[in-house]
Design an enzyme around this catalytic site. Structure first.
Site, PDB file in Angstrom:
ATOM      1  N   ASP A 197      -4.124  -6.688   4.795  1.00  7.32           N
ATOM      2  CA  ASP A 197      -5.157  -7.562   5.354  1.00  7.32           C
ATOM      3  C   ASP A 197      -5.024  -8.979   4.802  1.00  7.32           C
ATOM      4  O   ASP A 197      -5.509  -9.927   5.383  1.00  7.32           O
ATOM      5  CB  ASP A 197      -6.543  -7.008   5.020  1.00  7.32           C
ATOM      6  CG  ASP A 197      -6.745  -5.670   5.701  1.00  7.32           C
ATOM      7  OD1 ASP A 197      -6.589  -5.614   6.933  1.00  7.32           O
ATOM      8  OD2 ASP A 197      -7.012  -4.678   4.994  1.00  7.32           O
ATOM      9  N   PRO A 252      -2.714 -12.018  10.053  1.00  6.43           N
ATOM     10  CA  PRO A 252      -3.232 -11.838  11.422  1.00  6.43           C
ATOM     11  C   PRO A 252      -3.492 -10.368  11.717  1.00  6.43           C
ATOM     12  O   PRO A 252      -2.757  -9.504  11.242  1.00  6.43           O
ATOM     13  CB  PRO A 252      -2.096 -12.368  12.307  1.00  6.43           C
ATOM     14  CG  PRO A 252      -0.898 -12.390  11.440  1.00  6.43           C
ATOM     15  CD  PRO A 252      -1.366 -12.584  10.040  1.00  6.43           C
ATOM     16  N   ASP A 253      -4.561 -10.102  12.458  1.00  2.00           N
ATOM     17  CA  ASP A 253      -4.845  -8.724  12.858  1.00  2.00           C
ATOM     18  C   ASP A 253      -3.972  -8.427  14.090  1.00  2.00           C
ATOM     19  O   ASP A 253      -4.272  -8.850  15.204  1.00  2.00           O
ATOM     20  CB  ASP A 253      -6.333  -8.560  13.177  1.00  2.00           C
ATOM     21  CG  ASP A 253      -6.701  -7.099  13.295  1.00  2.00           C
ATOM     22  OD1 ASP A 253      -5.892  -6.314  13.852  1.00  2.00           O
ATOM     23  OD2 ASP A 253      -7.789  -6.718  12.824  1.00  2.00           O
ATOM     24  N   LYS A 288      11.878 -16.105  -8.749  1.00  2.00           N
ATOM     25  CA  LYS A 288      10.995 -15.184  -9.462  1.00  2.00           C
ATOM     26  C   LYS A 288      10.186 -15.947 -10.515  1.00  2.00           C
ATOM     27  O   LYS A 288      10.751 -16.698 -11.311  1.00  2.00           O
ATOM     28  CB  LYS A 288      11.823 -14.089 -10.144  1.00  2.00           C
ATOM     29  CG  LYS A 288      10.957 -13.085 -10.875  1.00  2.00           C
ATOM     30  CD  LYS A 288      11.758 -12.070 -11.661  1.00  2.00           C
ATOM     31  CE  LYS A 288      10.810 -11.252 -12.526  1.00  2.00           C
ATOM     32  NZ  LYS A 288      11.499 -10.409 -13.476  1.00  2.00           N
ATOM     33  N   LYS A 348     -11.882  -4.336  17.854  1.00  2.00           N
ATOM     34  CA  LYS A 348     -10.477  -4.700  18.108  1.00  2.00           C
ATOM     35  C   LYS A 348     -10.080  -4.461  19.568  1.00  2.00           C
ATOM     36  O   LYS A 348      -8.920  -4.594  19.927  1.00  2.00           O
ATOM     37  CB  LYS A 348      -9.559  -3.909  17.168  1.00  2.00           C
ATOM     38  CG  LYS A 348      -9.836  -4.168  15.679  1.00  2.00           C
ATOM     39  CD  LYS A 348      -8.738  -3.639  14.785  1.00  2.00           C
ATOM     40  CE  LYS A 348      -9.101  -3.799  13.312  1.00  2.00           C
ATOM     41  NZ  LYS A 348      -7.936  -3.992  12.445  1.00  2.00           N
ATOM     42  N   ASN A 379       0.862  -1.191   0.000  1.00  2.00           N
ATOM     43  CA  ASN A 379       0.000   0.000   0.000  1.00  2.00           C
ATOM     44  C   ASN A 379       0.897   1.241   0.000  1.00  2.00           C
ATOM     45  O   ASN A 379       2.104   1.133   0.235  1.00  2.00           O
ATOM     46  CB  ASN A 379      -0.939  -0.043   1.216  1.00  2.00           C
ATOM     47  CG  ASN A 379      -0.179  -0.064   2.519  1.00  2.00           C
ATOM     48  OD1 ASN A 379       0.448   0.901   2.891  1.00  2.00           O
ATOM     49  ND2 ASN A 379      -0.196  -1.212   3.201  1.00  2.00           N
ATOM     50  N   PHE A 436      -5.203   3.083  14.410  1.00  2.00           N
ATOM     51  CA  PHE A 436      -5.541   4.080  13.399  1.00  2.00           C
ATOM     52  C   PHE A 436      -6.592   3.481  12.478  1.00  2.00           C
ATOM     53  O   PHE A 436      -6.619   2.271  12.280  1.00  2.00           O
ATOM     54  CB  PHE A 436      -4.303   4.465  12.569  1.00  2.00           C
ATOM     55  CG  PHE A 436      -3.573   5.652  13.126  1.00  2.00           C
ATOM     56  CD1 PHE A 436      -2.807   5.527  14.264  1.00  2.00           C
ATOM     57  CD2 PHE A 436      -3.662   6.890  12.503  1.00  2.00           C
ATOM     58  CE1 PHE A 436      -2.140   6.622  14.790  1.00  2.00           C
ATOM     59  CE2 PHE A 436      -2.997   7.992  13.011  1.00  2.00           C
ATOM     60  CZ  PHE A 436      -2.234   7.861  14.157  1.00  2.00           C
ATOM     61  N   LYS A 494     -14.174  -0.358  14.668  1.00  2.00           N
ATOM     62  CA  LYS A 494     -12.826  -0.921  14.925  1.00  2.00           C
ATOM     63  C   LYS A 494     -12.424  -0.733  16.381  1.00  2.00           C
ATOM     64  O   LYS A 494     -11.771  -1.592  16.968  1.00  2.00           O
ATOM     65  CB  LYS A 494     -11.785  -0.262  14.009  1.00  2.00           C
ATOM     66  CG  LYS A 494     -11.837  -0.802  12.609  1.00  2.00           C
ATOM     67  CD  LYS A 494     -10.921  -0.083  11.662  1.00  2.00           C
ATOM     68  CE  LYS A 494     -11.347  -0.402  10.235  1.00  2.00           C
ATOM     69  NZ  LYS A 494     -10.636   0.318   9.214  1.00  2.00           N
TER      70      LYS A 494
END
Ligand code: C5P
Length: 402
Positions: A283, A309-310, A293, A346, A211, A328, A342
């Site tokens: 995620d 895993p969270d 490769k 969480k 990301n 966050f 969340k």
């Protein structure tokens, strides 16, 4: 009220970098005055600083010129909200340690009570002298003095070693923090564990799911916490161009994948008072990792994915009741509903919800804007964007109130 900054420039080649500091401060709308020592003028001229600060720069020639009938050093000392001395030479360091006042700069420091930021710069042998180190330790022990650098690297004397002045962006960040806190070190004794950056989940040695996070928010949190006296462990996935140089009280741990971040966070968890999970963790990851490769022709049409895993949810289960865990929530569209979800799902103590679909804030930018929510229903909304460092300070204040 506009902040009033007095910059004292000492006689070292790093003085040329202080031009950039003064220019940035003036552009940001701060009131800046500059004092040059005699030796500083061998490197840069008063005209340079006068032009950049939009105000005449002072030298020892002005020492006996009263302002409004009062001595200049008294006027300047009372005027300043912060004095920053860069580069701080061995000579000025020694004078400050022993309370000597033989020029405009040192007289002004003695005639002021505001915080003083010191950015030393000198040759490695000079910096490492017992007498210089003794003086430095003396000043560091005085709560009035704040420090930035010196770092290590190539020096203008062709030595590679300690004594390199902190870069302008580090000096500016320290100034920003001290103006925010007015010099208070309210996090002394606190150990803060921060995660930042965007994790990378590799399919093969070159391709990954990632990301655009650059880690700037977590770095700003680390800086703000360090400036306030905390001990910081920063677990960071690959960062953008922003770097945090080696700093006392900072332990930096580089990781790449969510699994590596999970392990580093769990290992550091027991020692932490506050845990701030600012990282953009993937995620999902490719279900399979190929050691070699993959040739283009062998790439699958569809990519089987496996969950990651969270981390923050796991930390919430493992943490002790007195530890505070902050997450966050980077969102598009409605930021409040997912953030509240969340926070409870969480089991976090607080969450900072920020939009990533607005111009000039979010991923990669230097500014941010957020709503802070805590488990007790407290809510704090920033009404306009500010620098990530300013937001970091506001979040640290918010965590204090949980
Ligand atoms: O990705 P999400 O919006 O759920 O992230 C919310 C919070 O959860 C953030 O603090 C993030 O660092 C954390 N998180 C995590 N592990 C994941 C995904 C997110 O710790 N796998």
């Amino acid at each position: 009220m506009q902040h009033r900054l007095l910059i004292g420039v000492g006689g070292g080649i790093a003085a040329y970098k202080v031009c950039e500091v003064v220019s940035s401060l003036a552009k940001a709308g701060l009131e800046v005055r500059v004092i040059l020592t005699d030796s500083a003028q061998q490197f840069v001229t008063p005209l340079t600083f006068a032009t950049l600060s939009r105000h005449s720069a002072y030298t020892d020639q002005d020492f006996w010129q009263p302002v409004h009938g009062r001595p200049l050093h008294i006027e300047l000392g009372e005027w300043a909200d912060l004095v920053a001395i860069a580069p701080l030479t061995a000579n000025t360091l020694a004078k400050l340690t022993y309370g000597l006042a033989d020029n405009l700069l040192t007289n002004t420091v003695l005639a002021s009570t505001c915080p003083v930021l010191l950015a030393p710069a000198m040759n490695t042998d000079m910096w490492e002298q017992i007498a210089v180190q003794h003086n430095w330790q003396q000043l560091c022990a005085d709560s009035r003095y704040h420090t930035v650098g010196p770092g290590a690297g190539l020096l203008a004397c062709d030595r590679v070693g300690a004594g390199r002045m902190a870069e302008p962006n580090e000096i500016l960040a320290s100034i920003d923090s001290i103006l925010y806190t007015r010099g208070k070190r309210d996090l002394v004794g606190k150990r803060i564990l921060i995660s930042t950056g965007g994790t990378r989940e590799f399919l093969d040695p070159v391709r990954f799911i990632g990301n655009p996070s650059t880690g700037k928010m977590g770095i700003a949190l680390a800086r703000a916490a360090l400036h306030r006296g905390a001990e910081v462990t920063l677990v960071h996935a690959p960062l953008g161009t922003t770097e945090l140089p080696p700093t006392p009280n900072l332990q930096a741990i580089a990781v790449v994948s969510a699994e590596e971040m999970r392990q580093a966070m769990q290992k550091s968890l027991p020692q932490a008072d506050w845990i701030i999970m600012a990282a953009a963790v993937a995620d999902v990851k490719p279900a399979q990792f190929y050691v070699e490769k993959l040739p283009k022709s062998a790439l699958p049409d569809t990519l089987p994915l496996a969950p990651v895993p969270d981390i923050v949810a796991e930390l919430a289960v493992q943490k002790q009741p007195q530890q505070r865990l902050i997450g966050f929530a980077a969102q598009t569209g409605d930021i409040m509903t997912p953030a509240k979800d969340k926070l409870t799902r969480k089991k976090l103590d607080a969450i900072a919800a920020n939009a990533i679909d607005q111009p000039h804030i979010g991923f990669g930018s230097d500014a941010n804007q957020a709503v802070f929510l805590d488990k007790n229903g407290r809510q704090q909304c920033m009404d306009q964007p500010c620098s990530k460092l300013q937001m970091a300070h506001q979040l640290l204040d918010f965590i204090h109130g949980i």
